[in-house]
Design an enzyme around this catalytic site. Structure first.
Site: not given
Length: 749
Positions: A31, A258, A268
């Site tokens: 994104e 992850r 983020k």
RNA sequence: UGGGGUAUCGCCAAGCGGUAAGGCACCAGUUUUUGGUACUGGCAUUCGGGGGUUCGAAUCCCUCUACCCCAUCCA
């Protein structure tokens, strides 16, 4: 491609082999709402790597379904990162926003199928109605709207006739689903926002769960690889693609863990916080785990990729040690970059018995790096060495210059300390030294032995440079936020001294400053007038480690105590059964327990028992093998019957087959539902118990493995299993393992 | 508390019923004009705990424990 595949590659290879897809297509779908970090690098390496390994293709797709957070500057950063890592996305960068019309059509289709509805609950009501993890939710009354009404409403939502939050489009799935994601997930919401690509064209935007699977499908993706937190979303992913009855093949989602690295943060949100608060100097601050940060610090794409390869891919949440990453960059640069001399913390040395000047030849690379190249090194009476390389009070094992100990100036002469000059505060300001004229590097006839060679620069010709010494941003392994910031994460040395060739000849942009570490000419702030070097990573420092003698008190490693929880009590009926199995049938308590607690198992057991009764063997078979099958399927879905299992047990009892073979036969029964006798017959699985037939095979194995025989005789008794295994393998599993065991043990005596 | 995951060395990680791979870190030693590199050797009698099945279990069965994810109109 390496021999041992990770689990994703195994899936891909299997799918390809099964002909599920003609070509593997993956995608990297970030994104565009933040700068990519090394976690993205892992994803990039996986997705592009798999596509490369299997001659497929990987799409770069911006998942831009949320106009309020996304921006074109992030898509540029994302593209740059992929490119820098050396991957090629082909001609086009894809955008989910390009599919908005198609996705909209799919939504219409779902509405027409009665599988989606416009809900007009407000945000809070929606949350309430969803229930909790332990309580079922309830459906909104708006779910009863007619197809026509839904169509009309949705159309008007699209046109922008409603305010944000007034309506949403939801899938009609199951408000009582145990998986919260399946409780009528939202598919569209109204947003009167400007989208960085579609502008003001749309008033509705699809949600991740709806847009992602369809984008994958539209692009012909075969393997949709994402991180673990999307495991619950997989049900929605499948639901959408299945209910739409799309033309196959369609993509399937697979999840991996992850990346986490200690002493840093990867989310983020936290990264954005650091940047916005000014704790760091932008997205490309070399202390950040962003791709831009690593790039600016001086990391090579190769080293990042090697790192991604080394850490592997799995499903366990993990925290990789930074030292693994640091190893990768050191290992890469070791064979690549020139060695030069830079004095970071200068101490003046005057060589009182040297006059004039000369230019020494110095190779850029040590002997073990097979690269050519050298420069001239000016040398004269006044030089600088690092303060760390001289001490008046050496600790044991100190190899450098002391009043008593000579040292070699790398590429030059051996010097000896004559006098230590100090200022009023007692701080050393200068060393007066003598050099040995016969000790010139490469032509040393002095016979003096020194313990080390140190870096230095010529005072007259050295250039002043700025050196930025970066250290880990956080001082604890699992930082929470700014309170864990390492105050020494950046030390700026304004006037380090470097040999002139580095500035004038510019042999490279990355260097090893001898005995210090690897450095990179800062791509932004460097100029010939004011050169700036970033520390990429230090050299391994076994002396520093030793001398600091960190007395890290070995934590009292309290052995973790395992608390055993309470076992759920049995019902009365189960208890009765349990006792019957134990007392009347002679089962051990564990087997009796397993059977008694599971209604399906116990009835299966009893059915088989009524046909052939060796209660114990049968119970073992049922509680182990049958139990496995019954975990996934119900009894009625099983291909084999209780009768067949009874028959199988009978064959074990009368020694027709061994336990080992029985398992093999059972597996076949699971698949085909054939009678055990027929399987044994067809495959010739009758067991071999005759020692005279087995013995020669054992002899053969022993002869072929002299090493292991020796090891066994030397006391490695574990190898017994190896030999038994080999014999069993040689007979296709048919040899009677007990007989083999006894025979092997005897022969290896 | 329901559902979905995961547990193998200090950190990653192979392993899929037959001798517990490999990398990082660490510890020794050799080479070295970088206390770097390279090389050699050492690093899990045991796989989260406890039972069971089997000649044989990290792998199959039962059970317990710990950790992660899910109740954004984020992705």
């Amino acid at each position: 491609m390496s021999e041992r595949k990770d689990f994703l590659r195994t899936i891909v290879a299997d799918d390809l082999k099964a002909g599920k897809y003609d070509e593997v297509v993956t995608r990297f779908p970030p994104e565009p709402n933040g700068f990519p970090h090394i976690g993205h690098a892992k994803s990039i390496a996986i997705n592009f790597g798999i596509a490369r390994d299997y001659d497929g293709h990987c799409n770069l797709r911006m998942d831009d379904t949320n106009p309020t957070t996304e921006d074109t500057k992030y898509v540029e950063a994302l593209k740059e990162a992929v490119e820098w890592l050396g991957f090629d996305w082909g001609d086009t960068v894809y955008f989910t926003s390009d599919y908005f019309p198609k996705i909209y059509d799919y939504a219409i289709q779902l509405i027409k199928m009665g599988k989606a509805y416009v809900d007009s609950l407000d945000e809070e009501e929606i949350r309430e109605y969803r229930g909790t993890v332990t309580q079922a939710g309830k459906r909104s009354k708006y779910a009863e709207r007619s197809v026509e009404e839904n169509l009309d409403l949705f159309e008007r939502m699209k046109k922008g006739e409603f305010k944000e939050g007034e309506h949403v489009l939801r899938a009609k799935i199951d408000m009582a689903a145990a998986n919260m994601k399946m409780r009528d997930p939202l598919m569209y919401r109204i947003r009167h926002a400007h989208h960085f690509r579609t502008g003001n064209e749309w008033a509705v935007y699809p949600m991740y769960d709806f847009a992602h699977c369809l984008s994958d499908y539209i692009e012909g993706v075969s393997h949709s690889i994402c991180t673990l937190e999307f495991e619950n979303n997989r049900d929605v992913y499948n639901w959408v693609l299945d209910t739409l009855e799309l033309e196959p093949p369609r993509p399937y989602q697979h999840e991996f863990a992850r990346l986490g690295i200690n002493y840093t943060v990867m989310s983020k949100r936290k990264l954005l916080e650091l940047v916005q608060s000014g704790v760091v100097d932008g997205w490309d601050d070399p202390r950040l785990p962003t791709i831009a940060g690593y790039k600016r610090k001086g990391y090579t794409p190769e080293s990042i990729l090697t790192f991604c390869e080394q850490i592997g891919i799995a499903k366990a949440n993990s925290m990789v040690d930074v030292s693994q990453l640091e190893f990768c960059i050191r290992d890469d640069l070791n064979t690549k970059v020139p060695r030069v001399m830079c004095v970071i913390n200068p101490l003046k040395v005057t060589i009182t018995n040297y006059e004039g000047s000369e230019a020494l030849d110095a190779s850029y690379y040590p002997d073990d790096v097979p690269k050519e190249g050298s420069r001239k090194l000016p040398f004269s009476k006044e030089i600088y060495i690092d303060r760390e390389d001289f001490t008046e009070a050496p600790s044991k094992g100190y190899f450098r210059l002391t009043p008593e100990q000579p040292v070699r100036l790398k590429h030059a002469y051996i010097i000896e300390c004559q006098e230590v000059i100090k200022d009023a505060d007692g701080k050393i300001t200068e060393i007066k030294a003598h050099y040995h004229a016969t000790s010139k590097s490469g032509a040393d006839t002095s016979g003096i032995k020194v313990k080390s060679a140190i870096q230095w620069v010529d005072a007259a010709t050295a250039k002043e440079v700025e050196v930025r010494l970066y250290d880990r941003l956080f001082s604890c392994e699992a930082p929470e936020g700014v309170e864990d910031i390492n105050p020494d994460s950046l030390k700026v040395i304004k006037s380090a001294l470097i040999e002139p060739a580095v500035i004038t000849d510019k042999p490279d942009e990355r260097f090893q400053f001898e005995r210090e570490g690897y450095f990179y000419a800062d791509p932004v702030d460097y100029s010939d007038e004011k050169p700036v070097f970033n520390k990429i990573v230090g050299l391994k420092d076994s002396w520093g480690k030793k001398s600091k003698a960190r007395k890290v008190t070995p934590k009292p490693q309290a052995k973790k105590v395992q608390v055993d929880g309470e076992v759920a009590p049995m019902s009365e009926a189960e208890q009765a059964l349990f006792e019957k199995y134990q007392n009347e049938l002679g089962l051990n308590s564990e087997v009796a327990n397993t059977l008694a607690r599971d209604e399906q198992l116990s009835s299966f057991y009893e059915a088989a028992l009524s046909i052939h009764s060796t209660p114990v063997t049968l119970a073992n078979m049922v509680s182990n093998e049958v139990a496995r099958e019954l975990k996934e399927k119900s009894a009625s879905a099983l291909k084999f019957t209780a009768e067949q299992v009874a028959e199988l047990v009978k064959m074990i009892d009368d020694s027709t087959i061994s336990n080992k073979i029985a398992k093999q036969v059972f597996e076949e029964m699971v698949k085909s539902g054939d009678n055990p006798a027929k399987i044994v017959e067809a495959k010739g699985l009758v067991q071999i118990s005759d020692p005279s037939k087995i013995a020669p095979i054992i002899d053969d194995i022993i002869e072929k493995n002299p090493d292991n025989v020796a090891k066994f005789k030397a006391g490695n008794t574990k190898l017994l299993g190896f030999f038994v295994g080999q014999v069993l393998k040689a007979t296709g599993g048919k040899a009677n393992p007990q007989v083999v065991n006894a025979l092997v043990a005897e022969k290896l005596q």
